[in-house]
Every structure is written in structure tokens, then in C-alpha cells.
Design an enzyme around this catalytic site. Structure first.
Site, PDB file in Angstrom:
ATOM      1  N   SER A   1       0.828  -1.206   0.000  1.00 48.16           N
ATOM      2  CA  SER A   1       0.000   0.000   0.000  1.00 48.16           C
ATOM      3  C   SER A   1       0.862   1.255   0.000  1.00 48.16           C
ATOM      4  O   SER A   1       1.875   1.320   0.727  1.00 48.16           O
ATOM      5  CB  SER A   1      -0.900   0.028   1.238  1.00 48.16           C
ATOM      6  OG  SER A   1      -1.772  -1.087   1.243  1.00 48.16           O
TER       7      SER A   1
ATOM      8  N   VAL B   1     -15.039   3.842   5.753  1.00 47.80           N
ATOM      9  CA  VAL B   1     -15.314   5.281   5.650  1.00 47.80           C
ATOM     10  C   VAL B   1     -16.739   5.569   5.197  1.00 47.80           C
ATOM     11  O   VAL B   1     -17.170   6.721   5.186  1.00 47.80           O
ATOM     12  CB  VAL B   1     -14.319   6.001   4.719  1.00 47.80           C
ATOM     13  CG1 VAL B   1     -12.920   5.984   5.300  1.00 47.80           C
ATOM     14  CG2 VAL B   1     -14.357   5.417   3.320  1.00 47.80           C
TER      15      VAL B   1
ATOM     16  N   TYR C   1      -8.600   4.289 -16.693  1.00 50.35           N
ATOM     17  CA  TYR C   1      -8.803   4.817 -15.329  1.00 50.35           C
ATOM     18  C   TYR C   1     -10.273   5.160 -15.100  1.00 50.35           C
ATOM     19  O   TYR C   1     -10.773   5.088 -13.979  1.00 50.35           O
ATOM     20  CB  TYR C   1      -7.899   6.034 -15.098  1.00 50.35           C
ATOM     21  CG  TYR C   1      -7.611   6.284 -13.624  1.00 50.35           C
ATOM     22  CD1 TYR C   1      -8.008   7.449 -13.002  1.00 50.35           C
ATOM     23  CD2 TYR C   1      -6.965   5.315 -12.861  1.00 50.35           C
ATOM     24  CE1 TYR C   1      -7.756   7.671 -11.659  1.00 50.35           C
ATOM     25  CE2 TYR C   1      -6.705   5.526 -11.519  1.00 50.35           C
ATOM     26  CZ  TYR C   1      -7.098   6.705 -10.927  1.00 50.35           C
ATOM     27  OH  TYR C   1      -6.850   6.918  -9.581  1.00 50.35           O
TER      28      TYR C   1
ATOM     29  N   LYS D   1     -11.198  11.163  -8.683  1.00 47.71           N
ATOM     30  CA  LYS D   1      -9.987  11.931  -8.365  1.00 47.71           C
ATOM     31  C   LYS D   1     -10.180  13.418  -8.674  1.00 47.71           C
ATOM     32  O   LYS D   1      -9.628  14.278  -7.986  1.00 47.71           O
ATOM     33  CB  LYS D   1      -8.790  11.376  -9.120  1.00 47.71           C
ATOM     34  CG  LYS D   1      -8.365   9.968  -8.668  1.00 47.71           C
ATOM     35  CD  LYS D   1      -8.158   9.860  -7.178  1.00 47.71           C
ATOM     36  CE  LYS D   1      -7.632   8.508  -6.763  1.00 47.71           C
ATOM     37  NZ  LYS D   1      -7.477   8.358  -5.313  1.00 47.71           N
TER      38      LYS D   1
ATOM     39  N   ARG E   1       2.527  -0.747  -8.229  1.00 47.00           N
ATOM     40  CA  ARG E   1       1.813  -2.026  -8.247  1.00 47.00           C
ATOM     41  C   ARG E   1       1.230  -2.344  -6.866  1.00 47.00           C
ATOM     42  O   ARG E   1       1.954  -2.720  -5.960  1.00 47.00           O
ATOM     43  CB  ARG E   1       2.767  -3.145  -8.704  1.00 47.00           C
ATOM     44  CG  ARG E   1       2.038  -4.338  -9.293  1.00 47.00           C
ATOM     45  CD  ARG E   1       3.016  -5.413  -9.708  1.00 47.00           C
ATOM     46  NE  ARG E   1       3.822  -5.012 -10.880  1.00 47.00           N
ATOM     47  CZ  ARG E   1       3.359  -5.059 -12.126  1.00 47.00           C
ATOM     48  NH1 ARG E   1       2.109  -5.439 -12.352  1.00 47.00           N
ATOM     49  NH2 ARG E   1       4.118  -4.714 -13.146  1.00 47.00           N
ATOM     50  N   THR E   2      -0.060  -2.084  -6.699  1.00 40.90           N
ATOM     51  CA  THR E   2      -0.723  -2.407  -5.423  1.00 40.90           C
ATOM     52  C   THR E   2      -2.013  -3.160  -5.754  1.00 40.90           C
ATOM     53  O   THR E   2      -2.350  -3.349  -6.919  1.00 40.90           O
ATOM     54  CB  THR E   2      -1.124  -1.109  -4.691  1.00 40.90           C
ATOM     55  OG1 THR E   2      -2.109  -0.436  -5.509  1.00 40.90           O
ATOM     56  CG2 THR E   2       0.059  -0.197  -4.458  1.00 40.90           C
TER      57      THR E   2
HETATM   58  O1  0WD Z   1      -0.578   3.212  -8.822  1.00 43.39           O
HETATM   59  C1  0WD Z   1      -1.209   3.305  -7.763  1.00 43.39           C
HETATM   60  N1  0WD Z   1      -1.381   2.276  -6.926  1.00 43.39           N
HETATM   61  C2  0WD Z   1      -1.764   4.640  -7.400  1.00 43.39           C
HETATM   62  C3  0WD Z   1      -2.670   4.761  -6.335  1.00 43.39           C
HETATM   63  C4  0WD Z   1      -1.308   5.787  -8.205  1.00 43.39           C
HETATM   64  C5  0WD Z   1      -1.870   7.057  -7.769  1.00 43.39           C
HETATM   65  C6  0WD Z   1      -2.758   7.149  -6.717  1.00 43.39           C
HETATM   66  N2  0WD Z   1      -3.155   6.010  -6.029  1.00 43.39           N
HETATM   67  C7  0WD Z   1      -4.102   6.196  -4.928  1.00 43.39           C
HETATM   68  C8  0WD Z   1      -5.322   5.324  -4.949  1.00 43.39           C
HETATM   69  O2  0WD Z   1      -6.306   5.848  -5.813  1.00 43.39           O
HETATM   70  C9  0WD Z   1      -5.759   5.414  -3.486  1.00 43.39           C
HETATM   71  O3  0WD Z   1      -6.449   6.623  -3.269  1.00 43.39           O
HETATM   72  O4  0WD Z   1      -3.456   5.850  -3.712  1.00 43.39           O
HETATM   73  C10 0WD Z   1      -4.429   5.450  -2.751  1.00 43.39           C
HETATM   74  C11 0WD Z   1      -4.018   4.141  -2.138  1.00 43.39           C
HETATM   75  O5  0WD Z   1      -4.072   3.217  -3.137  1.00 43.39           O
HETATM   76  P1  0WD Z   1      -3.121   1.925  -3.140  1.00 43.39           P
HETATM   77  O6  0WD Z   1      -2.112   2.011  -2.074  1.00 43.39           O
HETATM   78  O7  0WD Z   1      -2.721   1.726  -4.550  1.00 43.39           O
HETATM   79  O8  0WD Z   1      -4.193   0.800  -2.840  1.00 43.39           O
HETATM   80  P2  0WD Z   1      -4.423  -0.234  -1.656  1.00 43.39           P
HETATM   81  O9  0WD Z   1      -3.156  -0.734  -1.086  1.00 43.39           O
HETATM   82  O10 0WD Z   1      -5.369  -1.247  -2.223  1.00 43.39           O
HETATM   83  O11 0WD Z   1      -5.173   0.635  -0.583  1.00 43.39           O
HETATM   84  C12 0WD Z   1      -6.444   1.148  -0.855  1.00 43.39           C
HETATM   85  C13 0WD Z   1      -7.236   0.752   0.330  1.00 43.39           C
HETATM   86  C14 0WD Z   1      -7.962  -0.583   0.238  1.00 43.39           C
HETATM   87  O12 0WD Z   1      -7.159  -1.654   0.089  1.00 43.39           O
HETATM   88  P3  0WD Z   1      -7.862  -3.025  -0.467  1.00 43.39           P
HETATM   89  O13 0WD Z   1      -6.659  -3.734  -1.088  1.00 43.39           O
HETATM   90  O14 0WD Z   1      -8.405  -3.705   0.787  1.00 43.39           O
HETATM   91  O15 0WD Z   1      -8.926  -2.641  -1.478  1.00 43.39           O
HETATM   92  O16 0WD Z   1      -8.336   1.567   0.553  1.00 43.39           O
HETATM   93  C15 0WD Z   1      -9.051   0.922   1.595  1.00 43.39           C
HETATM   94  C16 0WD Z   1      -8.658  -0.546   1.574  1.00 43.39           C
HETATM   95  O17 0WD Z   1      -7.800  -0.883   2.627  1.00 43.39           O
HETATM   96  N3  0WD Z   1     -10.462   1.017   1.431  1.00 43.39           N
HETATM   97  C17 0WD Z   1     -11.255   1.446   2.421  1.00 43.39           C
HETATM   98  N4  0WD Z   1     -10.970   1.895   3.666  1.00 43.39           N
HETATM   99  C18 0WD Z   1     -12.001   2.271   4.422  1.00 43.39           C
HETATM  100  N5  0WD Z   1     -13.286   2.205   4.020  1.00 43.39           N
HETATM  101  C19 0WD Z   1     -12.549   1.353   1.906  1.00 43.39           C
HETATM  102  C20 0WD Z   1     -13.594   1.761   2.781  1.00 43.39           C
HETATM  103  N6  0WD Z   1     -14.875   1.680   2.412  1.00 43.39           N
HETATM  104  N7  0WD Z   1     -12.495   0.852   0.646  1.00 43.39           N
HETATM  105  C21 0WD Z   1     -11.200   0.673   0.364  1.00 43.39           C
END
Ligand code: 0WD
Length: 272
Positions: free
Chosen positions: A19, A71, A161, A168, A198-199
């Protein structure tokens, strides 16, 4: 002497060790911060896999607390800030690093997005900043910093996207308005626009592998951003080093956002 010595904050959005919130957390911890964390609630309390994944990461760095938070649930949000206030009194920073869109709405064209899918994606990915910032301001010290995570797809069309781009755009506009409202309290609000990392969430965006390849050949630095670079830029915006920065969307994407077309050397020879 760390940049975050004596500073306390709340991190929302660590899902696992890939993350972006975790990469930022590691940098802020290294600078002396004390933090509390939330995790996505586990559907089956008998099998707390979300909590376990996050606890494994945050306990070793001295997490003050780890509590569930969806949230979309105002009662859970209230409970998170009650715990935060009880644990810290006041905080100095808040990281919002969450997003979600139903896969069937995210992978299809925007013109096909369902009403419910649109509402859900906007609620989790954009309204949640409003919900968190409105509560954080009550317990945030002057000089405090709120940071959310965004992507270029909110400023321009990035194929694949789709619906998340609309979320966003809303998130970045909310960042600017909330920055304008909290500035008089000395609280800064910014967005970090990261290149592809990569997440788990990223895997939901169409053809992510191709996006990584495109960034490598199109970005001025001719490579993708590293998780560590995203972590350090996030730490910068949360820190006093960015004391004069608010309402800003900072791009940490190896410069990709400045390109209006592919670099000439990115076009395969002989494809004239
Ligand atoms: O390339 C990327 N990964 C990019 C991500 C590039 C640019 C921006 N971002 C942004 C994403 O849009 C997001 O806003 O960064 C942020 C974090 O994204 P991430 O680190 O790529 O994603 P991840 O590790 O999946 O974390 C997002 C988390 C969810 O993880 P999972 O894997 O369980 O879907 O958001 C959380 C959840 O832990 N999440 C929530 N938390 C509270 N309430 C909810 C919710 N309803 N839904 C998702």
C-alpha cells in the site's frame, strides 16, 4: 533530530505491505512520528485477515492503536476520532490513502457507469476526505497537515482509469476547497499524484502492466516512480518542510504529467 519528533498522526488506508500508505508510513516513522492506524473492517470477525495483515506491519513500529474503519460508516468514523483523541489528544497529520470503485463500473466505459456504482465510488474515494478532514480539524494542531492520494487520471483522460478519474477530480477539488477553509487554522491540505505503483487497488485499473510500460518510455526520467520515492514525497508534504504548501497537487510521477505526446525516441523506428 527527526522531522516528526513529537508529532502524532492518523493513517487511513494501509491494506498490505504494498500500500502507498505503508510506504509513506515507513518514511514518517523513520523521522520520529507516533501513529495510529485504521484497517478495512473484516467481514468475518472470526477470520480477521484485514486486521492481521495491517497489525503485522504496524505493531513492530509501535502503533498507538489499530482500529477498523469503513469510511462509509459515520459511526465508525466518529469512533476512530474518539480513539485518536483519547490516544493523542491532538494530532499533527492525517493521511487519506483509500479509493474504491465496483470492478464492473471501473472496467467499463464511463457512459455505462451505474448510478449505485458512481455513488459508491465517489463516497469511498472522494467524500471520505471531507468526512475525515471535518473530524480531523477538531483535534489538529496549528501547522497540521492533511494529505490524500490522487492520480493524473483525475486531471486528464487516462484510458482504463475511467470512473476513478471522476472520483480523483472530485478529490482534488475537495483538497483545494478544504485547504482554503482550514488555512486560517494553520492546517494544510494537499494531494500527492503518484505515478503507477503495483498495489491491490492498481490491479483493478485496466491493463496496469501496459500503463507501467508506457510510463517507462514516455516519462522524462524514462522510468517508473519507486515506492520509496512516493513515500518520501508523501512524508515531505506531511512534514514542516512543506510548511508553505497547501491546496497543491504534487506530481511524483517521473515527470509524466508534463508530456503532451510521446517522446520521439519512444516511437518504434520505421513506424513512420
Ligand atoms: O498506482 C497506484 N497504486 C496509485 C494509487 C497511483 C496514484 C494514486 N493512487 C491512490 C489510490 O487511488 C488510493 O487513493 O493511492 C491510494 C491508495 O491506493 P493503493 O495504495 O494503490 O491501494 P491499496 O493498497 O489497495 O489501498 C487502498 C485501500 C484498500 O485496500 P484493499 O486492497 O483492501 O482494497 O483503501 C481501503 C482498503 O484498505 N479502502 C477502504 N478503507 C475504508 N473504508 C474502503 C472503505 N470503504 N475501501 C477501500
Amino acid at each position: 533530530m527527526g522531522l516528526f519528533d513529537g508529532k502524532k498522526g492518523l493513517i487511513v488506508g494501509i491494506a498490505n505491505d504494498r500500500s502507498i500508505a505503508w510506504h509513506i508510513t515507513k518514511q514518517v516513522h523513520a523521522e520520529g512520528a507516533e501513529m495510529g492506524f485504521t484497517h478495512l473492517p473484516d467481514r468475518d470477525p472470526e477470520r480477521p485477515k484485514n486486521e492481521k495483515k495491517v497489525r503485522k506491519l504496524v505493531d513492530p513500529i509501535g502503533a498507538k492503536f489499530l482500529v477498523p474503519c469503513d469510511v462509509q460508516d459515520d459511526e465508525q468514523l466518529d469512533s476512530v476520532f474518539t480513539t485518536t483523541k483519547e490516544s493523542f489528544g491532538k494530532i499533527d497529520f492525517l493521511l487519506h490513502s483509500i479509493a474504491f470503485a465496483p470492478p464492473q463500473d471501473l472496467t467499463g466505459p464511463v457512459y455505462n457507469v451505474s448510478r449505485d456504482g458512481f455513488k459508491l465510488a465517489m463516497d469511498i474515494s472522494a467524500y471520505s476526505l471531507i468526512a475525515l478532514a471535518g473530524r480531523a480539524r477538531e483535534i489538529m494542531n496549528p501547522g497540521g497537515s492533511i494529505l490524500c492520494m490522487t492520480y493524473l487520471g483525475g486531471e486528464r483522460v487516462i484510458p482504463g482509469y475511467n470512473l476513478m478519474g471522476l472520483c480523483k477530480s472530485a478529490l482534488e477539488s475537495a483538497t483545494e476547497y478544504i485547504a482554503s477553509e482550514l488555512g486560517k487554522d494553520g492546517i494544510r491540505v494537499n494531494a500527492l499524484s503518484a505515478g503507477p505503483v503495483r498495489t491491490i487497488s492498481a490491479s483493478g485499473v485496466g491493463d496496469f502492466r501496459k500503463m507501467l510500460q508506457l510510463y517507462e518510455s514516455f516519462s522524462p526520467l524514462r522510468r517508473n516512480v519507486t515506492e520509496e520515492e512516493v513515500g518520501k514525497s508523501g512524508m515531505f508534504l506531511l512534514s514542516d518542510l512543506a510548511g508553505g504548501v497547501t491546496g497543491e497537487t504534487l506530481h511524483v510521477d517521473c515527470g509524466y504529467h508534463v508530456m503532451g505526446g510521446p517522446p520521439l525516441d519512444a516511437i518504434p523506428a520505421g513506424s513512420g
